[in-house]
Scaffold this motif. Structure first.
Motif, PDB file in Angstrom:
ATOM      1  N   GLN A  41      29.088  56.949  48.103  1.00  0.00           N
ATOM      2  CA  GLN A  41      28.824  55.550  47.769  1.00  0.00           C
ATOM      3  C   GLN A  41      29.831  54.576  48.377  1.00  0.00           C
ATOM      4  O   GLN A  41      29.669  53.369  48.258  1.00  0.00           O
ATOM      5  CB  GLN A  41      28.823  55.370  46.249  1.00  0.00           C
ATOM      6  CG  GLN A  41      27.693  56.082  45.556  1.00  0.00           C
ATOM      7  CD  GLN A  41      27.698  55.834  44.063  1.00  0.00           C
ATOM      8  OE1 GLN A  41      28.609  55.241  43.507  1.00  0.00           O
ATOM      9  NE2 GLN A  41      26.647  56.299  43.406  1.00  0.00           N
ATOM     10  N   HIS A  89      37.042  47.313  35.779  1.00  0.00           N
ATOM     11  CA  HIS A  89      36.396  48.196  34.804  1.00  0.00           C
ATOM     12  C   HIS A  89      34.889  48.036  34.946  1.00  0.00           C
ATOM     13  O   HIS A  89      34.376  46.928  34.962  1.00  0.00           O
ATOM     14  CB  HIS A  89      36.829  47.832  33.386  1.00  0.00           C
ATOM     15  CG  HIS A  89      38.299  47.997  33.174  1.00  0.00           C
ATOM     16  ND1 HIS A  89      38.876  49.221  32.931  1.00  0.00           N
ATOM     17  CD2 HIS A  89      39.308  47.105  33.198  1.00  0.00           C
ATOM     18  CE1 HIS A  89      40.174  49.078  32.802  1.00  0.00           C
ATOM     19  NE2 HIS A  89      40.472  47.794  32.965  1.00  0.00           N
ATOM     20  N   THR A  90      34.213  49.150  35.038  1.00  0.00           N
ATOM     21  CA  THR A  90      32.765  49.118  35.198  1.00  0.00           C
ATOM     22  C   THR A  90      32.149  50.185  34.320  1.00  0.00           C
ATOM     23  O   THR A  90      32.820  51.111  33.871  1.00  0.00           O
ATOM     24  CB  THR A  90      32.385  49.327  36.682  1.00  0.00           C
ATOM     25  OG1 THR A  90      30.987  49.130  36.832  1.00  0.00           O
ATOM     26  CG2 THR A  90      32.781  50.693  37.178  1.00  0.00           C
ATOM     27  N   ARG A  91      30.882  50.049  34.091  1.00  0.00           N
ATOM     28  CA  ARG A  91      30.204  51.054  33.264  1.00  0.00           C
ATOM     29  C   ARG A  91      29.976  52.316  34.084  1.00  0.00           C
ATOM     30  O   ARG A  91      29.871  52.256  35.309  1.00  0.00           O
ATOM     31  CB  ARG A  91      28.900  50.503  32.706  1.00  0.00           C
ATOM     32  CG  ARG A  91      27.911  50.056  33.735  1.00  0.00           C
ATOM     33  CD  ARG A  91      26.671  49.430  33.083  1.00  0.00           C
ATOM     34  NE  ARG A  91      25.864  48.728  34.038  1.00  0.00           N
ATOM     35  CZ  ARG A  91      25.151  49.295  35.003  1.00  0.00           C
ATOM     36  NH1 ARG A  91      25.152  50.589  35.141  1.00  0.00           N
ATOM     37  NH2 ARG A  91      24.432  48.582  35.837  1.00  0.00           N
ATOM     38  N   HIS A 109      28.341  55.207  36.087  1.00  0.00           N
ATOM     39  CA  HIS A 109      27.157  55.283  36.953  1.00  0.00           C
ATOM     40  C   HIS A 109      26.649  53.902  37.399  1.00  0.00           C
ATOM     41  O   HIS A 109      25.459  53.732  37.636  1.00  0.00           O
ATOM     42  CB  HIS A 109      26.032  56.079  36.277  1.00  0.00           C
ATOM     43  CG  HIS A 109      26.493  57.398  35.735  1.00  0.00           C
ATOM     44  ND1 HIS A 109      26.885  58.438  36.551  1.00  0.00           N
ATOM     45  CD2 HIS A 109      26.665  57.823  34.469  1.00  0.00           C
ATOM     46  CE1 HIS A 109      27.258  59.457  35.797  1.00  0.00           C
ATOM     47  NE2 HIS A 109      27.145  59.119  34.541  1.00  0.00           N
ATOM     48  N   ALA A 110      27.557  52.936  37.497  1.00  0.00           N
ATOM     49  CA  ALA A 110      27.174  51.602  37.966  1.00  0.00           C
ATOM     50  C   ALA A 110      26.690  51.694  39.406  1.00  0.00           C
ATOM     51  O   ALA A 110      27.162  52.524  40.188  1.00  0.00           O
ATOM     52  CB  ALA A 110      28.358  50.644  37.872  1.00  0.00           C
ATOM     53  N   ALA A 111      25.765  50.851  39.766  1.00  0.00           N
ATOM     54  CA  ALA A 111      25.247  50.809  41.136  1.00  0.00           C
ATOM     55  C   ALA A 111      26.377  50.411  42.084  1.00  0.00           C
ATOM     56  O   ALA A 111      27.221  49.578  41.735  1.00  0.00           O
ATOM     57  CB  ALA A 111      24.101  49.809  41.237  1.00  0.00           C
ATOM     58  N   SER A 132      26.772  46.679  42.517  1.00  0.00           N
ATOM     59  CA  SER A 132      27.384  46.017  41.367  1.00  0.00           C
ATOM     60  C   SER A 132      28.901  46.194  41.391  1.00  0.00           C
ATOM     61  O   SER A 132      29.654  45.238  41.163  1.00  0.00           O
ATOM     62  CB  SER A 132      26.797  46.598  40.078  1.00  0.00           C
ATOM     63  OG  SER A 132      27.467  46.105  38.953  1.00  0.00           O
ATOM     64  N   LEU A 133      29.349  47.396  41.671  1.00  0.00           N
ATOM     65  CA  LEU A 133      30.780  47.664  41.763  1.00  0.00           C
ATOM     66  C   LEU A 133      31.406  46.851  42.893  1.00  0.00           C
ATOM     67  O   LEU A 133      32.472  46.262  42.731  1.00  0.00           O
ATOM     68  CB  LEU A 133      31.033  49.154  41.975  1.00  0.00           C
ATOM     69  CG  LEU A 133      32.498  49.570  42.122  1.00  0.00           C
ATOM     70  CD1 LEU A 133      33.328  49.122  40.929  1.00  0.00           C
ATOM     71  CD2 LEU A 133      32.595  51.072  42.326  1.00  0.00           C
ATOM     72  N   GLN A 166      31.963  43.295  41.847  1.00  0.00           N
ATOM     73  CA  GLN A 166      33.118  43.188  40.947  1.00  0.00           C
ATOM     74  C   GLN A 166      34.432  43.298  41.716  1.00  0.00           C
ATOM     75  O   GLN A 166      35.383  42.559  41.442  1.00  0.00           O
ATOM     76  CB  GLN A 166      33.053  44.271  39.875  1.00  0.00           C
ATOM     77  CG  GLN A 166      31.986  44.036  38.833  1.00  0.00           C
ATOM     78  CD  GLN A 166      32.021  45.134  37.796  1.00  0.00           C
ATOM     79  OE1 GLN A 166      31.490  46.210  38.008  1.00  0.00           O
ATOM     80  NE2 GLN A 166      32.671  44.861  36.680  1.00  0.00           N
TER      81      GLN A 166
END
Length: 90
Positions: A23, A61-63, A65-67, A70-71, A74
């Protein structure tokens, strides 16, 4: 009418702990796109001029399995905020 500024941004190294190798390119591209958008819409953060050898963007900080996109957004927002806090660190 103001003349548009030319901003050249080169990120030599982007450290992404915990991001799967598969990724990393997607995250990097999302960072590039979002930083371009931020710099185009907002310009350089106030008080910043010239070369910045290092920016500490802190921890993102991300959830789980974030896409990757999206990461990347951020991360770019954290980098932009880091530029606005004086740029170089350490």
């Amino acid at each position: 009418m103001t003349t548009p500024r030319h901003i050249s941004l080169h990120i030599d190294e982007l450290v992404l702990h915990g991001v799967p190798a598969s990724q990393r390119e997607q995250v990097g591209e999302a960072v590039r796109v979002e930083l371009t958008r931020l710099l185009t819409e907002r310009g350089l953060p106030q008080g910043l001029s010239g070369a910045v050898p290092r920016v500490d963007a802190g921890t993102v900080h991300t959830r789980p399995h974030a896409a990757p996109q999206s990461l990347g957004v951020q991360v770019a927002q954290a980098v932009y905020a880091g530029l606005g806090q004086g740029g170089p660190t350490r």
